[in-house]
Enzyme design. Structure first.
Site, PDB file in Angstrom:
ATOM      1  N   GLU A   1       2.505   8.874 -37.817  1.00 39.00           N
ATOM      2  CA  GLU A   1       1.377   8.182 -38.458  1.00 39.00           C
ATOM      3  C   GLU A   1       0.053   8.726 -37.910  1.00 39.00           C
ATOM      4  O   GLU A   1      -0.916   7.991 -37.774  1.00 39.00           O
ATOM      5  CB  GLU A   1       1.451   6.672 -38.225  1.00 39.00           C
ATOM      6  CG  GLU A   1       2.745   6.036 -38.639  1.00 39.00           C
ATOM      7  CD  GLU A   1       2.785   5.659 -40.111  1.00 39.00           C
ATOM      8  OE1 GLU A   1       3.880   5.445 -40.611  1.00 39.00           O
ATOM      9  OE2 GLU A   1       1.721   5.606 -40.780  1.00 39.00           O
TER      10      GLU A   1
ATOM     11  N   GLY B   1      15.825   4.710  -8.133  1.00 39.47           N
ATOM     12  CA  GLY B   1      17.057   5.199  -8.739  1.00 39.47           C
ATOM     13  C   GLY B   1      17.585   4.250  -9.803  1.00 39.47           C
ATOM     14  O   GLY B   1      18.011   4.698 -10.875  1.00 39.47           O
TER      15      GLY B   1
ATOM     16  N   LEU C   1       6.380  12.458 -46.663  1.00 39.51           N
ATOM     17  CA  LEU C   1       5.094  13.151 -46.661  1.00 39.51           C
ATOM     18  C   LEU C   1       5.219  14.488 -45.932  1.00 39.51           C
ATOM     19  O   LEU C   1       4.980  15.541 -46.511  1.00 39.51           O
ATOM     20  CB  LEU C   1       4.026  12.264 -45.999  1.00 39.51           C
ATOM     21  CG  LEU C   1       2.657  12.894 -45.763  1.00 39.51           C
ATOM     22  CD1 LEU C   1       1.997  13.298 -47.074  1.00 39.51           C
ATOM     23  CD2 LEU C   1       1.737  11.936 -44.993  1.00 39.51           C
ATOM     24  N   THR C   2       5.612  14.449 -44.658  1.00 38.54           N
ATOM     25  CA  THR C   2       5.567  15.657 -43.824  1.00 38.54           C
ATOM     26  C   THR C   2       6.614  16.700 -44.230  1.00 38.54           C
ATOM     27  O   THR C   2       7.669  16.380 -44.750  1.00 38.54           O
ATOM     28  CB  THR C   2       5.787  15.298 -42.341  1.00 38.54           C
ATOM     29  OG1 THR C   2       6.961  14.487 -42.231  1.00 38.54           O
ATOM     30  CG2 THR C   2       4.618  14.525 -41.795  1.00 38.54           C
TER      31      THR C   2
ATOM     32  N   ARG D   1       0.362   0.178  -8.862  1.00 38.37           N
ATOM     33  CA  ARG D   1       1.036   0.983  -9.883  1.00 38.37           C
ATOM     34  C   ARG D   1       1.368   0.146 -11.112  1.00 38.37           C
ATOM     35  O   ARG D   1       1.382   0.680 -12.231  1.00 38.37           O
ATOM     36  CB  ARG D   1       2.338   1.569  -9.308  1.00 38.37           C
ATOM     37  CG  ARG D   1       2.104   2.664  -8.288  1.00 38.37           C
ATOM     38  CD  ARG D   1       3.354   2.926  -7.467  1.00 38.37           C
ATOM     39  NE  ARG D   1       4.365   3.619  -8.251  1.00 38.37           N
ATOM     40  CZ  ARG D   1       5.610   3.837  -7.823  1.00 38.37           C
ATOM     41  NH1 ARG D   1       5.978   3.401  -6.623  1.00 38.37           N
ATOM     42  NH2 ARG D   1       6.477   4.475  -8.574  1.00 38.37           N
TER      43      ARG D   1
ATOM     44  N   GLN E   1       2.668  -0.618  -4.784  1.00 38.09           N
ATOM     45  CA  GLN E   1       3.484  -1.076  -5.919  1.00 38.09           C
ATOM     46  C   GLN E   1       2.645  -1.971  -6.848  1.00 38.09           C
ATOM     47  O   GLN E   1       2.732  -1.860  -8.070  1.00 38.09           O
ATOM     48  CB  GLN E   1       4.704  -1.845  -5.393  1.00 38.09           C
ATOM     49  CG  GLN E   1       5.772  -2.156  -6.442  1.00 38.09           C
ATOM     50  CD  GLN E   1       6.762  -1.011  -6.634  1.00 38.09           C
ATOM     51  OE1 GLN E   1       6.549   0.097  -6.140  1.00 38.09           O
ATOM     52  NE2 GLN E   1       7.823  -1.259  -7.368  1.00 38.09           N
TER      53      GLN E   1
ATOM     54  N   GLY F   1      12.201   9.347 -42.200  1.00 38.77           N
ATOM     55  CA  GLY F   1      13.031   8.248 -41.713  1.00 38.77           C
ATOM     56  C   GLY F   1      13.830   7.617 -42.840  1.00 38.77           C
ATOM     57  O   GLY F   1      13.286   7.354 -43.920  1.00 38.77           O
TER      58      GLY F   1
END
Lengths: 656, 656
Positions: free
Chosen positions: A424, A401, A142-143, A339, A336, A182
């Site tokens: 999409e 890390g 499509l694109t 989060r 923590q 794709g």
């Protein structure tokens, strides 16, 4: 006694938290997924683990070319396994989403590659019957280089030639090269091309799709008139070969037009069942909404992986403590918890949303009233993909890390999820579909009509009596934003700007926020009802209700300004109460967090993250994986570059 | 007439915006950086562009090993160029930050590799004099497999043996393996090791640093008793070889103890100028705060790159429009402006902050009052690295699919910036240093002392009269959060929890928010004063003042809940006004956006992003870069895997 077939988890440092859990993780797994789905997952995961084609090396560093080759070989092997024959999908269509999600846990690229080829052969029907066993291999195009979101404006042409009864496909200029397709980079032989259909009278009938052969399946060389290639490396999903194609007078038989939305007679006359071209366009893109529903769920897969890693890490990584001698797991820290745990609640809420919405979607896809489904899918994909993207980044940072080491997989997970925000339908563009739909509903109301809005169902009073605060606040929020957005749009229109400008200038803080609040309410409402349903086992409902409450309050906390602004809240207390409730829920859920990720985690082989393994032996696993990497202890191949030919400091100054 | 040496930018599609700019970008560049700095940058960038060692291939896909080799060779070449001899740094220390930032624009790994080796040879002094011309190569080894943030708890030992007058270095277990050490993976010969110093009486004197040789510079083979290796692939910065090392009774001369904070006599007695061990520990880590100041600025470099790409893309990418025939640049959309332009304002605000703060830092480093500097650097690194990380992700999404193509560099930029959030102190942990400092100031006040707080200077009334709203609101915000955090902490203490628990439970919504609000105010205040300074040319001050206002309002908008909660704002109007002001400023700045990135953008060779090139020829640049990639139009090497040996669908079902 829960199903004895669910294997126990290995003992180890995570036991401390597992023992503290308020519920049985196997019971939760069965309740959330069902025994048949769990058995299917075990079957699939075990097969992949046993098959050497799916093996991975510790700390591997594969080139893009190697990734594409491996993914292709694995894709081929999936045809051999045929894990989910069509008849099983017909029996239980949700199985299809589960299968995608499982494959995606192993590798997003593989899932995409396999599903795209299957999807094309389904859509192309008898035109690509050979694709069943990979005699041909398909993709959707499509694109173009210069057009993605505005797909109406794509420029590839398909002109009908009645003399030969063929269409002639052309790319008018490089900006119209099909791009981002794709499977097209290396493997596709046939492309489902979206192009502007021209009849011999030079009349353009808009976007239609055509099957065009681009490579010879016997050699994989390009067909005459076709320039087809690989776009190169992407940020992620590099097992999937995205590509481009340029057509130079490529002729295809008349029958290669997929004629669901319009056809051309052998003489060159255009015929269509749609009178309104807008509707025809909509119908031709209808298939894409299936994609959005599916992405809403597969995106979530990425957060399940990342959260499993981050929670198990946080439960075993100790740092600081009340005294210098005693260190505590980082999961014990308020910060923590705050989060991570709200994102864990989002996983459960969105997972339930996906399953329940998928069932609605199957029921409603064909119906006229499917527009509401469209409005929901256009906002659920943005909500899910963004929540997941932010959540993964938080997981990466929460693992410090070690989260930055590639072998722990958080980078790949983040990079593989990232395009879910874009393809999409770009998230920001999609949200406008949702707000437009809601505004149109208000508009019809104001004009005396009685438009059906089953979203109204969402606004109805909830059955349960407790935990109603976030739901009630959300209902007020959506109504307030709807009213304000409508007023803003009306005001912008009154300034005699064009409708285009009026819409654009009503997005930020209005329509954009409206669409997000609407879908959050939808997700919350469904999850709330689910957790308060009388069929929910009493052994599980407390933790599920806490997750629902946390998801609601946490989502709501991002809209506090609006709640204060609109006068729903006032003064110091409400914000304090809300914040305090969020922290209390996080703290109550932290002892359940390990068990909650055990429910959603795939086996270690699939998770593929040393710091996230089920045995919780964080350092042993990390250390042994590092040592099994390639050339770890060897001196570099270019050692003599260091040892000889020492640089003379400043020797190149003169050349400057 | 501005400096004729600054080259003009190429003409092209960006001219439309460049003509609309309200200021001359060359004048701005000179004003913001100074002619000498601009000349130095041109000199550096030109040298790199001309030298084939620094050349890059379109769409290259390098293995980790290759990246390490290339980075090493380039590092060696930097010794030959010696762009910034020590005498130039002494003349103008800011030059050092500029040099790092320029190198980082080319490649973060190269900057890190070069700077780490230089830093070690500076800190190790005469012990590593050979490093000047790479006879030796150094690295800093603080963190271990199981300890990063809590560096006090590291376990590597250095025990003094008076018989041989040597220290014996040992790694007690794998959890104490030195881990994450930059330059150690492949190239370091000497390591500046942080270890617990033990005297012969088995008394531990805490963390000290020692020079330990780990590889033979003549062969790069490991020294006896040393197990040294490469940690493998990271999410980014893969040119830098992070590594690990395990010591088994490695003996080093007594003189290899860096004795700034404490020394051992030949007989084995410990002597130190610090009476308080806490202060000694602080002093031994003092060098790390230099790192934080430096990261605050180099992180920003990443956003400069990403923003240049995103703004130039948005100014040339057209999608949709008022009619089907007329498409407009996506930069014209309110939503796109709102997503990007506030981050552009953040670049200017943070850039000015870094330069002015760097000068303070140089003045104050040695002074007792350097604690305030410490509090600022502990929050400026988090603010900068997070703002940059989020901004880059927004840039990636704002460029849609093309932002996801690796060659456009947004992925590398994001991945290279990511560890800035973690190393030299995890952002969340660092922010506690800042809030602790502020709370301590209140504590002293409450106890009748008159603590010096030059941050108070920041709270002083601003000279300028306009645009004062955000500054005034921010001052109120910081005071409110300080008061609330202090009250919260007092309340937690009263619950008879330990001090450790009390601190932990006061982070979310209190101390954490306080530290961020404090640093935002600091940055805003400095930028505000700068843009209103009488020395700012009248031709530039309007756009700079708009940037300052936008940065202030946008940052403030994230604290609206607190402003309402605390009663600073009330009712509907304030939020509406604030939102409307943000959108108005974005809209006023959008015609300046291209010129504003021209000021901060490096040359195309350094930027290395086809969609971000200065000529604005988005599609031509992208297309030609794609075509020059490797094997783009070739069939894959594994083509016969596709063409032959077709899979039999379901053939492996039986094996399951």
């Amino acid at each position: 006694m829960v199903n004895p077939e669910i294997p126990d988890l290995p003992r180890g440092p995570l036991d401390a938290y597992r023992k503290k859990a308020s519920f049985d993780w196997k019971e939760m797994a069965i309740f959330m997924s069902g025994e048949d789905i769990l058995a299917f997952k075990r079957h699939l995961f075990t097969a992949l683990e046993k098959d050497p084609i799916f093996a991975r090396q510790p700390g591997e560093d594969l080139s893009v070319e190697k990734k594409r080759e491996l993914t292709f070989r694995r894709c081929k092997q999936l045809f051999r396994y045929d894990f989910l024959p069509q008849e099983k999908v017909v029996q239980n269509p949700w199985m299809h989403a589960v299968f995608n999600s499982c494959l995606s846990m192993y590798d997003s690229s593989l899932m995409a590659k396999y599903m795209l080829s299957k999807g094309v052969s389904r859509d192309a029907g008898s035109l690509l019957s050979l694709s069943v066993n990979m005699q041909t291999f398909g993709c959707f195009a499509l694109t173009e280089l210069s057009h993605g979101s505005n797909s109406k404006a794509i420029r590839t042409t398909a002109k009908y030639d009645p003399n030969t009864q063929e269409f002639v496909i052309n790319t008018p200029n490089i900006e119209a090269a099909k791009f981002w397709i794709g499977n097209l980079g290396k493997t596709a032989t046939h492309v489902l091309v979206f192009a502007q259909l021209f009849t011999p009278d030079d009349h353009c009938h808009g976007l239609h799709s055509f099957i065009v052969q681009v490579r010879d399946p016997k050699t994989l060389f390009a067909m005459p008139g076709v320039m087809v290639g690989d776009m190169g490396k992407k940020l992620g999903q590099n097992g999937l070969d995205n590509g481009f194609v340029v057509f130079h007078n490529v002729r295809i038989p008349r029958e290669n037009l997929l004629n669901r939305t319009g056809d051309v007679t052998p003489e060159g006359h255009y015929v269509t069942p749609f009178k309104d071209p807008t509707k025809r366009f909509g119908a031709s893109l209808g298939a894409l909404s299936t994609g959005r529903v599916s992405i809403t769920y597969t995106a979530l897969t990425n957060l399940k992986l990342a959260m499993t890693v981050a929670i198990r890490f946080s439960a075993t990584r100790c740092q600081f403590g009340p005294s210098d001698d005693e260190e505590i797991p980082v999961l014990e820290y308020q910060l923590q918890q705050w989060r991570l745990i709200p994102y864990l609640s989002a996983i459960y809420a969105l997972k339930h949303f996906c399953r329940s919405f998928f069932i609605n979607f199957l029921d409603e896809r064909q119906a006229e009233l499917g527009r509401e489904i469209h409005a929901i899918s256009c906002s659920s994909k943005p909500l899910s993909s963004w929540t997941v993207q932010r959540g993964i980044q938080e997981c990466r940072e929460a693992c410090g890390g070690h989260g930055y080491l590639a072998m722990n997989r958080l980078g790949d997970i983040r990079d593989d999820n990232d395009p879910n925000c874009t393809y999409e339908g770009d998230n920001n563009v999609l949200l406008q579909q949702t707000s437009n739909y809601l505004l149109n509903w208000v508009h019809l109301k104001h004009h005396g009509e009685q438009p059906e809005l089953r979203a109204a169902m969402l606004m109805a009073d909830s059955k349960a009596l407790i935990w109603k605060l976030p739901l009630a606040a959300y209902r007020w929020l959506v109504c307030f934003l709807l009213k304000e957005s409508y007023a803003k749009l009306t005001q912008e229109r009154a300034l005699r700007k064009t409708e285009f400008e009026a819409r654009n200038n009503s997005q930020v803080y209005y329509c954009h926020s409206l669409a997000l609040a609407f879908i959050e309410l939808t997700v919350l409402h469904r999850f709330h009802d689910f957790t308060h349903d009388e069929d929910t086992p009493p052994s599980l409902s407390p933790v599920l209700q806490r997750l629902a409450a946390l998801y609601g309050l946490w989502s709501l906390s991002k809209h506090m300004t609006t709640l204060y602004q609109g006068g729903y809240l006032c003064g110091k207390e409400p914000a304090e109460l809300l914040h305090s409730a969020i922290l209390t829920l996080c703290s109550q859920l932290k002892d359940d967090a390990v068990a909650l990720v055990d429910v959603i985690a795939p086996p270690d082989f699939i998770l593929n993250s040393p710091i996230g393994r089920a045995d919780g032996e964080l350092y042993k696993n990390l250390w042994s994986t590092v040592l099994q990497g390639c050339h770890v202890l060897e001196r570099p191949s270019w050692w003599s570059e260091f040892c000889n030919d020492k640089p003379v400091v400043g020797s190149l100054q003169a050349k400057l």
